[in-house]
Design a protein around this motif. Structure first.
Motif, PDB file in Angstrom:
ATOM      1  N   ILE A  35       0.849  -1.181   0.000  1.00 18.45           N
ATOM      2  CA  ILE A  35       0.000   0.000   0.000  1.00 18.45           C
ATOM      3  C   ILE A  35       0.889   1.237   0.000  1.00 18.45           C
ATOM      4  O   ILE A  35       1.918   1.268   0.681  1.00 18.45           O
ATOM      5  CB  ILE A  35      -0.964  -0.004   1.200  1.00 18.45           C
ATOM      6  CG1 ILE A  35      -1.846   1.249   1.200  1.00 18.45           C
ATOM      7  CG2 ILE A  35      -0.209  -0.135   2.506  1.00 18.45           C
ATOM      8  CD1 ILE A  35      -2.972   1.186   2.229  1.00 18.45           C
ATOM      9  N   ALA A  36       0.517   2.230  -0.777  1.00 19.34           N
ATOM     10  CA  ALA A  36       1.288   3.467  -0.858  1.00 19.34           C
ATOM     11  C   ALA A  36       0.331   4.649  -0.797  1.00 19.34           C
ATOM     12  O   ALA A  36      -0.800   4.571  -1.280  1.00 19.34           O
ATOM     13  CB  ALA A  36       2.100   3.520  -2.151  1.00 19.34           C
TER      14      ALA A  36
ATOM     15  N   LYS B  72      -3.107   5.047   5.691  1.00 16.10           N
ATOM     16  CA  LYS B  72      -2.091   4.057   5.321  1.00 16.10           C
ATOM     17  C   LYS B  72      -1.329   3.581   6.553  1.00 16.10           C
ATOM     18  O   LYS B  72      -1.059   2.384   6.719  1.00 16.10           O
ATOM     19  CB  LYS B  72      -1.109   4.648   4.314  1.00 16.10           C
ATOM     20  CG  LYS B  72       0.065   3.712   3.982  1.00 16.10           C
ATOM     21  CD  LYS B  72       1.137   4.419   3.185  1.00 16.10           C
ATOM     22  CE  LYS B  72       2.298   3.495   2.848  1.00 16.10           C
ATOM     23  NZ  LYS B  72       3.012   2.979   4.028  1.00 16.10           N
ATOM     24  N   GLN B  73      -0.969   4.514   7.421  1.00 21.60           N
ATOM     25  CA  GLN B  73      -0.219   4.151   8.619  1.00 21.60           C
ATOM     26  C   GLN B  73      -1.033   3.213   9.504  1.00 21.60           C
ATOM     27  O   GLN B  73      -0.493   2.253  10.070  1.00 21.60           O
ATOM     28  CB  GLN B  73       0.163   5.414   9.386  1.00 21.60           C
ATOM     29  CG  GLN B  73       1.011   5.150  10.613  1.00 21.60           C
ATOM     30  CD  GLN B  73       1.517   6.426  11.256  1.00 21.60           C
ATOM     31  OE1 GLN B  73       1.810   7.408  10.567  1.00 21.60           O
ATOM     32  NE2 GLN B  73       1.602   6.439  12.569  1.00 21.60           N
ATOM     33  N   MET B  74      -2.332   3.452   9.621  1.00 25.28           N
ATOM     34  CA  MET B  74      -3.190   2.576  10.418  1.00 25.28           C
ATOM     35  C   MET B  74      -3.248   1.178   9.809  1.00 25.28           C
ATOM     36  O   MET B  74      -3.143   0.168  10.520  1.00 25.28           O
ATOM     37  CB  MET B  74      -4.594   3.169  10.509  1.00 25.28           C
ATOM     38  CG  MET B  74      -4.693   4.458  11.302  1.00 25.28           C
ATOM     39  SD  MET B  74      -6.377   5.140  11.281  1.00 25.28           S
ATOM     40  CE  MET B  74      -7.257   3.854  12.163  1.00 25.28           C
TER      41      MET B  74
ATOM     42  N   MET C 176      -3.121   0.346  -3.795  1.00 24.29           N
ATOM     43  CA  MET C 176      -2.953  -0.945  -3.139  1.00 24.29           C
ATOM     44  C   MET C 176      -2.745  -2.055  -4.162  1.00 24.29           C
ATOM     45  O   MET C 176      -3.227  -1.977  -5.294  1.00 24.29           O
ATOM     46  CB  MET C 176      -4.169  -1.273  -2.265  1.00 24.29           C
ATOM     47  CG  MET C 176      -4.254  -0.455  -1.002  1.00 24.29           C
ATOM     48  SD  MET C 176      -5.533  -1.064   0.124  1.00 24.29           S
ATOM     49  CE  MET C 176      -6.995  -0.481  -0.716  1.00 24.29           C
ATOM     50  N   VAL C 177      -2.018  -3.073  -3.724  1.00 21.50           N
ATOM     51  CA  VAL C 177      -1.793  -4.274  -4.528  1.00 21.50           C
ATOM     52  C   VAL C 177      -2.301  -5.461  -3.732  1.00 21.50           C
ATOM     53  O   VAL C 177      -1.968  -5.624  -2.554  1.00 21.50           O
ATOM     54  CB  VAL C 177      -0.301  -4.459  -4.870  1.00 21.50           C
ATOM     55  CG1 VAL C 177      -0.085  -5.732  -5.672  1.00 21.50           C
ATOM     56  CG2 VAL C 177       0.230  -3.247  -5.633  1.00 21.50           C
ATOM     57  N   LEU C 178      -3.127  -6.294  -4.387  1.00 21.31           N
ATOM     58  CA  LEU C 178      -3.679  -7.476  -3.748  1.00 21.31           C
ATOM     59  C   LEU C 178      -3.325  -8.716  -4.553  1.00 21.31           C
ATOM     60  O   LEU C 178      -2.955  -8.614  -5.732  1.00 21.31           O
ATOM     61  CB  LEU C 178      -5.202  -7.362  -3.611  1.00 21.31           C
ATOM     62  CG  LEU C 178      -5.665  -6.306  -2.607  1.00 21.31           C
ATOM     63  CD1 LEU C 178      -6.030  -5.033  -3.338  1.00 21.31           C
ATOM     64  CD2 LEU C 178      -6.862  -6.807  -1.813  1.00 21.31           C
ATOM     65  N   PRO C 179      -3.456  -9.901  -3.952  1.00 25.02           N
ATOM     66  CA  PRO C 179      -3.153 -11.138  -4.687  1.00 25.02           C
ATOM     67  C   PRO C 179      -4.097 -11.321  -5.871  1.00 25.02           C
ATOM     68  O   PRO C 179      -5.151 -10.667  -5.939  1.00 25.02           O
ATOM     69  CB  PRO C 179      -3.372 -12.230  -3.623  1.00 25.02           C
ATOM     70  CG  PRO C 179      -3.346 -11.527  -2.319  1.00 25.02           C
ATOM     71  CD  PRO C 179      -3.860 -10.146  -2.568  1.00 25.02           C
TER      72      PRO C 179
ATOM     73  N   GLN D  31      10.180  -1.413   6.295  1.00 26.38           N
ATOM     74  CA  GLN D  31       9.744  -1.536   4.908  1.00 26.38           C
ATOM     75  C   GLN D  31       8.378  -0.895   4.672  1.00 26.38           C
ATOM     76  O   GLN D  31       7.956  -0.726   3.527  1.00 26.38           O
ATOM     77  CB  GLN D  31       9.691  -3.009   4.491  1.00 26.38           C
ATOM     78  CG  GLN D  31       8.654  -3.855   5.222  1.00 26.38           C
ATOM     79  CD  GLN D  31       9.233  -4.542   6.433  1.00 26.38           C
ATOM     80  OE1 GLN D  31      10.156  -4.029   7.070  1.00 26.38           O
ATOM     81  NE2 GLN D  31       8.710  -5.717   6.743  1.00 26.38           N
ATOM     82  N   TYR D  32       7.704  -0.506   5.744  1.00 30.53           N
ATOM     83  CA  TYR D  32       6.370   0.073   5.603  1.00 30.53           C
ATOM     84  C   TYR D  32       6.428   1.575   5.316  1.00 30.53           C
ATOM     85  O   TYR D  32       5.713   2.068   4.456  1.00 30.53           O
ATOM     86  CB  TYR D  32       5.544  -0.208   6.862  1.00 30.53           C
ATOM     87  CG  TYR D  32       5.316  -1.688   7.070  1.00 30.53           C
ATOM     88  CD1 TYR D  32       4.309  -2.359   6.391  1.00 30.53           C
ATOM     89  CD2 TYR D  32       6.141  -2.429   7.925  1.00 30.53           C
ATOM     90  CE1 TYR D  32       4.108  -3.725   6.561  1.00 30.53           C
ATOM     91  CE2 TYR D  32       5.943  -3.788   8.104  1.00 30.53           C
ATOM     92  CZ  TYR D  32       4.933  -4.430   7.415  1.00 30.53           C
ATOM     93  OH  TYR D  32       4.758  -5.786   7.566  1.00 30.53           O
ATOM     94  N   CYS D  33       7.273   2.299   6.040  1.00 29.17           N
ATOM     95  CA  CYS D  33       7.425   3.736   5.749  1.00 29.17           C
ATOM     96  C   CYS D  33       8.757   4.040   5.088  1.00 29.17           C
ATOM     97  O   CYS D  33       9.086   5.206   4.835  1.00 29.17           O
ATOM     98  CB  CYS D  33       7.244   4.573   7.006  1.00 29.17           C
ATOM     99  SG  CYS D  33       8.496   4.320   8.287  1.00 29.17           S
TER     100      CYS D  33
END
Length: 373
Positions: free
Chosen positions: A61-62, A102-104, A70-73, A156-158
């Protein structure tokens, strides 16, 4: 992972985060312009209108300005088969900050993934290998299992590189929290720097012909300099654009005079990206004298050596970078490339095992997902 996760308890006990949104099509245009849809996040599931996404189903998610991507399978059909293509979509968020949302979501995702890893290690009898830490900037849970303890950690999240604990602060070895939060990998040059938002604006007026364009861009000041000069000369025939170009030109060179321990980083990165590593090294040496503890600077040197074609020296710098931060994934991938190029299969397998990857393809996939998150 410690019991009583403060982030998890805060999300579960709080009311769902409600907001409004609009879908964004493949051309970047918002749909349903006159009517927004309702969305909410309850700490476990993201609901967009009548579509629900469990947090563990979100691969990455960005957030940028008001937009979330967002990217999903891959989605399975009625027979349970999929085409192998991940699903991607973008929404425009209203009523709350896209960055906050996004942070949540990242906080909840990271807790779920960390718990899954802890259980997997426990089932294999390796529970003692589980280790994690909290990112001081986004509160995400960063897994450090199997990895040696190092003074720095990468979220890797932020996408920030931070010093573990508070011991180094106030000393000459590390950056302050405020400085750490501003630095990350630039999407344009792929170097550790201080990316920020710039504006590319052209206004051309030639008698009966008027043309203008405007778009935001996120990059480091070094990457912006060439475009800023092009803007200045390109707006000669439209005076309205010259002030904008001059502001962007000033901002792109401001880092040359801004005081701080990483002053001159952009100049060094420009030289390294051109393969002029010998000239860049003298600048990097001064930066490392100011900040001896920084995996990002050592990664930049390794990247410059790769550009020059000096694979063995690049390998050494990536290893030094990982000595500062064992999970600094830009350097992990750089080191993997060095091993692969030199045919060092045992070292490659050892590195993959250290990060819990079974093969090179999985390693690339895992790394890309973590960096894109």
């Amino acid at each position: 992972m410690a019991d009583g996760n403060p982030f998890e308890s805060a999300v579960s006990s709080a009311e769902p985060k409600k907001f409004k949104f609009r879908w964004v099509d493949a051309n970047g245009n918002e749909t349903g312009f006159f009517r927004s849809k309702r969305g909410q996040f309850d700490g476990e599931t993201l609901k967009l209108d009548d579509v629900e996404f469990p947090v563990d189903a979100i691969l990455s998610i960005a957030a940028r300005d008001k937009f979330i991507a967002m990217v999903l399978p891959p989605w399975a059909d009625e027979d349970g088969e999929d085409d192998g293509e991940s699903q991607q979509f973008t929404v425009a968020i209203y009523g709350t900050s896209a960055k906050t949302l996004k942070q949540m979501i990242d906080g909840a995702r990271s807790d779920v993934f960390a718990e899954q890893e802890r259980k997997e290690l426990q089932e294999k009898g390796l529970a003692a290998q589980y280790r994690d830490t909290k990112c001081p900037f986004c509160s995400a849970t960063v897994s450090l299992s199997r990895l040696p303890e190092t003074p720095q950690c990468y979220c890797q999240y932020c996408e920030t590189l931070f010093t573990v604990g508070e011991a180094a602060f106030g000393e000459s070895e590390g950056l302050s929290r405020k400085q750490e939060q501003k630095h990350r990998i630039c999407e344009e040059c792929n170097m550790y720097s201080q990316p920020r938002k710039f504006t590319i604006f052209y206004f051309i007026f030639l008698l009966y012909f008027i043309s203008w364009s405007h778009r935001p861009t996120w990059r480091c000041p070094g990457c912006m300099r060439w475009d800023a000069w092009k803007m200045l000369f390109g707006n000669v025939f439209g005076l309205i654009g010259i002030p904008v170009a001059m502001v962007q030109l000033f901002r792109s060179y401001a880092s040359k005079t801004t005081p701080g321990p990483l002053r001159g980083l952009d100049d060094a990165n420009i030289l390294a990206n051109k393969g002029k590593v010998d000239k860049a090294l003298s600048r990097y040496d001064r930066l490392m004298d100011n900040v001896p503890l920084n995996a990002g600077i050592k990664y930049n040197i390794g990247s410059g050596l790769l550009t020059k074609g000096d694979i063995p020296s690049a390998e050494t710098m990536f290893q030094m970078s990982l000595d500062d931060c064992a999970n600094y994934f830009p350097s992990v991938r750089g080191l993997m490339y060095c091993y692969a190029t030199q045919g060092k299969e045992p070292e490659m397998k050892q590195l993959q095992s250290l990060h819990g990857w079974e093969d090179a393809e999985q390693a690339d996939d895992e790394f890309d997902e973590m960096v894109d998150a």
